[in-house]
Design a protein around this motif. Sequence first.
Motif, PDB file in Angstrom:
ATOM      1  N   MET A 148       0.831  -1.192   0.000  1.00  0.00           N
ATOM      2  CA  MET A 148       0.000   0.000   0.000  1.00  0.00           C
ATOM      3  C   MET A 148       0.871   1.249   0.000  1.00  0.00           C
ATOM      4  O   MET A 148       1.960   1.250   0.566  1.00  0.00           O
ATOM      5  N   LYS A 201     -11.388  -1.503   3.145  1.00  0.00           N
ATOM      6  CA  LYS A 201     -10.256  -2.422   2.942  1.00  0.00           C
ATOM      7  C   LYS A 201      -8.903  -1.722   2.913  1.00  0.00           C
ATOM      8  O   LYS A 201      -7.889  -2.351   2.631  1.00  0.00           O
ATOM      9  N   VAL A 202      -8.876  -0.431   3.201  1.00  0.00           N
ATOM     10  CA  VAL A 202      -7.636   0.328   3.294  1.00  0.00           C
ATOM     11  C   VAL A 202      -7.747   1.192   4.549  1.00  0.00           C
ATOM     12  O   VAL A 202      -8.719   1.937   4.699  1.00  0.00           O
ATOM     13  N   LYS A 236      -5.405   0.784  -6.536  1.00  0.00           N
ATOM     14  CA  LYS A 236      -4.825  -0.557  -6.713  1.00  0.00           C
ATOM     15  C   LYS A 236      -5.825  -1.648  -6.306  1.00  0.00           C
ATOM     16  O   LYS A 236      -5.935  -2.687  -6.944  1.00  0.00           O
ATOM     17  N   LYS A 237      -6.557  -1.380  -5.224  1.00  0.00           N
ATOM     18  CA  LYS A 237      -7.525  -2.359  -4.734  1.00  0.00           C
ATOM     19  C   LYS A 237      -8.680  -2.554  -5.706  1.00  0.00           C
ATOM     20  O   LYS A 237      -9.200  -3.652  -5.879  1.00  0.00           O
TER      21      LYS A 237
END
Length: 216
Positions: free
Chosen positions: A1, A71-72, A213-214
Amino acid sequence: MNFEYAKDSKEQRPYEHYLNAYREMDPKEISGRTGIPYDEEKGLFTVKLMGSTYQVSFPDYEIHHVEDWAKVYPLEEAMNAKILIVRFLTERSAAPASGKFVTYHDVPWGEVYFRQFQGRCLFRLAFGYGNKLPVFRKIMEHLGAKKCSEGDCSYELEFMDNLYVKFILWEGDDEFQPSAQILFSDNFAVSFAAEDLAVVGDISINMMKALEKKLS
């Protein structure tokens, strides 16, 4: 990340300074001043950042996210986010928003630090997403941001409780480079210093990059 970590004393020393101050404070006073809920029985503050909820322990300042769709979780992983929040808890106060937004130039000392803000935030936003508006829209929708009418594409995001940031993009073409503007709800100037607002922009854009990116 794509999150920043403390690699040297430039971040580590301020973090330790605020952490030591935090540990010596009264959590009830912190909660009353900042408006951040505190569970005395569990010894936990409930902090919201960019749509996600975190449990922050007192006095240890251990941070754990509440699982959600994001999710981040920058507050767990990014040192600049950790410093921003512990500084808010130790030094700052909540203030109501009037509904108006201001530019970085409008906040106290904003003109002094504008060049840094321009490089760290405005240029990164413009050249990161000015020619990728569909990607920007997807990220903002994922964060639950509110669509706005300014520029070619703009969204309003609640960064923390009752503290809002507006991201505005103008698309680039063969003749003009893409450009961007970031506006802050007027109560940001009460709760944060100008240097902090550059960190707010930095954290937000890092979050966008990680989500890109996710979501790709």
